[in-house]
Design a protein around this motif. Structure first.
Motif, PDB file in Angstrom:
ATOM      1  N   VAL A 141      61.812  -8.427  44.728  1.00 49.81           N
ATOM      2  CA  VAL A 141      62.347  -7.288  44.420  1.00 49.81           C
ATOM      3  C   VAL A 141      61.924  -5.979  44.996  1.00 49.81           C
ATOM      4  CG1 VAL A 141      62.720  -5.987  42.111  1.00 49.81           C
ATOM      5  CG2 VAL A 141      62.544  -8.640  42.013  1.00 49.81           C
TER       6      VAL A 141
ATOM      7  N   HIS B  74      63.639 -14.356  38.797  1.00 44.18           N
ATOM      8  CA  HIS B  74      64.257 -13.914  40.107  1.00 44.18           C
ATOM      9  C   HIS B  74      63.669 -15.070  41.004  1.00 44.18           C
ATOM     10  CE1 HIS B  74      59.934 -12.769  39.874  1.00 44.18           C
ATOM     11  NE2 HIS B  74      59.796 -12.905  41.075  1.00 44.18           N
TER      12      HIS B  74
ATOM     13  N   LEU C 199      62.067  -7.223  35.247  1.00 44.84           N
ATOM     14  CA  LEU C 199      62.686  -8.242  35.948  1.00 44.84           C
ATOM     15  C   LEU C 199      61.556  -9.215  36.470  1.00 44.84           C
ATOM     16  CD1 LEU C 199      65.075 -10.057  37.241  1.00 44.84           C
ATOM     17  CD2 LEU C 199      65.151  -8.217  39.348  1.00 44.84           C
TER      18      LEU C 199
ATOM     19  N   ALA D 136      66.712  -8.583  44.391  1.00 45.63           N
ATOM     20  CA  ALA D 136      67.307  -7.495  43.711  1.00 45.63           C
ATOM     21  C   ALA D 136      66.904  -6.348  44.436  1.00 45.63           C
ATOM     22  CB  ALA D 136      67.038  -7.421  42.200  1.00 45.63           C
ATOM     23  N   ARG D 137      67.525  -5.206  44.671  1.00 44.69           N
ATOM     24  CA  ARG D 137      67.580  -3.832  45.184  1.00 44.69           C
ATOM     25  C   ARG D 137      67.663  -2.780  44.148  1.00 44.69           C
ATOM     26  NH1 ARG D 137      70.296  -7.384  48.207  1.00 44.69           N
ATOM     27  NH2 ARG D 137      69.272  -7.833  50.186  1.00 44.69           N
ATOM     28  N   ILE D 138      66.886  -2.274  43.523  1.00 41.58           N
ATOM     29  CA  ILE D 138      66.750  -1.559  42.249  1.00 41.58           C
ATOM     30  C   ILE D 138      66.143   0.178  42.682  1.00 41.58           C
ATOM     31  CG2 ILE D 138      65.978  -1.191  39.866  1.00 41.58           C
ATOM     32  CD1 ILE D 138      65.416  -3.975  39.940  1.00 41.58           C
ATOM     33  N   PRO D 139      66.951   1.114  42.228  1.00 40.69           N
ATOM     34  CA  PRO D 139      66.414   2.519  42.589  1.00 40.69           C
ATOM     35  C   PRO D 139      65.002   2.715  41.970  1.00 40.69           C
ATOM     36  CG  PRO D 139      68.604   2.370  41.658  1.00 40.69           C
ATOM     37  CD  PRO D 139      68.322   1.044  41.428  1.00 40.69           C
TER      38      PRO D 139
ATOM     39  N   GLU E 172      64.192   3.546  38.557  1.00 38.70           N
ATOM     40  CA  GLU E 172      64.332   2.329  37.482  1.00 38.70           C
ATOM     41  C   GLU E 172      63.340   1.438  37.750  1.00 38.70           C
ATOM     42  OE1 GLU E 172      68.459   1.001  37.654  1.00 38.70           O
ATOM     43  OE2 GLU E 172      69.190   3.042  37.662  1.00 38.70           O
TER      44      GLU E 172
ATOM     45  N   GLU F 119      62.788  -1.313  35.117  1.00 37.50           N
ATOM     46  CA  GLU F 119      63.517  -2.250  35.070  1.00 37.50           C
ATOM     47  C   GLU F 119      63.290  -3.530  36.135  1.00 37.50           C
ATOM     48  OE1 GLU F 119      65.690  -2.906  32.762  1.00 37.50           O
ATOM     49  OE2 GLU F 119      65.206  -1.088  31.932  1.00 37.50           O
ATOM     50  N   ALA F 120      62.552  -2.793  37.298  1.00 34.19           N
ATOM     51  CA  ALA F 120      62.001  -3.763  38.292  1.00 34.19           C
ATOM     52  C   ALA F 120      61.048  -4.744  37.844  1.00 34.19           C
ATOM     53  CB  ALA F 120      61.801  -3.041  39.603  1.00 34.19           C
TER      54      ALA F 120
ATOM     55  N   LEU G 291      62.183  -1.622  45.645  1.00 29.82           N
ATOM     56  CA  LEU G 291      62.741  -0.332  44.967  1.00 29.82           C
ATOM     57  C   LEU G 291      63.336   0.416  46.084  1.00 29.82           C
ATOM     58  CD1 LEU G 291      59.939   0.446  42.647  1.00 29.82           C
ATOM     59  CD2 LEU G 291      61.948  -0.336  42.096  1.00 29.82           C
ATOM     60  N   THR G 292      64.535   1.062  45.942  1.00 34.40           N
ATOM     61  CA  THR G 292      64.836   1.822  47.174  1.00 34.40           C
ATOM     62  C   THR G 292      64.831   3.351  46.746  1.00 34.40           C
ATOM     63  OG1 THR G 292      67.344   1.783  46.210  1.00 34.40           O
ATOM     64  CG2 THR G 292      66.536  -0.012  47.689  1.00 34.40           C
TER      65      THR G 292
END
Length: 323
Positions: free
Chosen positions: A319, A315, A309, A296-299, A302, A305-306, A321-322
């Motif tokens: 994971v 997962h 997860l 997953a790529r998460i802002p 957020e 949320e990462a 964060l972007t």
């Protein structure tokens, strides 16, 4: 600049986007505009108050990033402004910018995207430094990886297979075991329904190397699963319980137990690992024998949320964060 800070120790909700000081750039540092940051179990432990940042490191989490070089210390000649790089950190990766010693910076392999490279360095450094530099896993030997579908597990499977070893894994579902099989694992063990010691006995003399992030609750069984002269590498304590050990079986097997961590090592020690990665692992990535597995790529905003997860253990792989 903006960074994800820990407002107080606790659950994922304590991660908040806030303002922090700009990083300083020393003579041998590289300033990176962060494109993405890897999320690791160590970040969760730091958020909970169990894994403080080393002295001198930023207090906000993040042990690996990818991005572009924004500035260089006056003694740095290895990179240029605008280069795409990834880096191993002592902390501070959940941010817009980070400063890191040049020895801990690597060029991004041509086969990996800028964002996905954020999930590459920490797992590669952990696996390479433990399984190969410390335990000296060799072709034809068996590696047992607990949590084979994790970020570290997916990297360990690929590196071991690329170097000719046989891989056994434990995981908690058929879906996760299928993912491990696709990466090259041969002995697939559902820890909820199978005993990994008995499975390894059925497959041969045991594992020459065991990579374990569970900890104490697995200690006695890990020793029973070792082959003669085997190495047990403990890199975590996800089980959260202490272990009791009868030294007799360990001595009979001439086994060795290593407990290691990466974050608090000196810049020189990390630099030596990074240099070895560039020489031995980066060519395997360039040849597409090894790749980061990104779930997953998460802002960045957020980040909570990462962490949820990651803690759910649903997962497979990493994971990130972007920004």
């Amino acid at each position: 600049m903006k960074a994800v800070v820990i407002s107080s120790f606790g659950g994922p909700e304590v991660l908040q986007l806030g303002d922090v000081p700009e990083p300083t750039v020393g003579p041998r540092d590289v300033l990176i505009n962060v494109a993405a940051a890897g999320v690791n179990r160590a970040d969760v432990s730091q958020r909970e108050g169990n894994y403080p940042a080393p002295k001198g490191a930023p207090e906000w989490p993040g042990l690996e990033v990818s991005g572009t070089v924004a500035a260089l210390g006056h003694e740095v000649s290895e990179f240029a402004v605008g280069d795409e790089v990834c880096a191993l950190l002592s902390g501070g990766g959940y941010a817009e910018r980070v400063s890191v010693p040049v020895e801990q910076v690597l060029p991004i392999p041509s086969t990996v995207s800028l964002v996905d490279a954020a999930g590459l360095v920490e797992v590669a450094a952990t696996v390479w430094s433990n399984v190969f530099l410390l335990a000296d896993l060799r072709a034809g030997e068996t590696l047992l990886v607990h949590g084979g579908s994790s970020g570290i597990g997916t990297m360990a499977i690929q590196l071991a297979r690329a170097r000719g070893a046989r891989v056994a894994v434990t995981a908690g579902s058929d879906t996760k075991l299928d993912a491990c099989r696709e990466l090259g694992a041969e002995i697939l063990i559902n820890y909820k329904t199978q005993d990994f010691v008995e499975r390894l006995k059925a497959e041969g003399p045991g594992a020459q190397v065991i990579l374990d992030s569970v900890g104490g609750s697995y200690l006695e069984r890990n020793v029973r699963a070792l082959a003669l002269d085997g190495h047990l590498l403990n890199i975590g304590n996800l089980g959260g319980t202490p272990g009791l050990l009868n030294f007799g079986p360990l001595m009979m097997k001439r086994g060795t137990i290593h407990a290691t961590s990466l974050r608090a090592r000196s810049a020189a020690a990390k630099g030596a690992i990074v240099s070895s990665l560039r020489e031995n692992v980066w060519p395997l990535i360039e040849n597409r024998e090894v790749k980061p597995v990104i779930f997953a790529r998460i802002p960045l905003a957020e980040a909570a949320e990462a962490h949820r997860l990651l803690e759910s253990s649903t997962h497979i792989g990493k994971v990130v964060l972007t920004t």
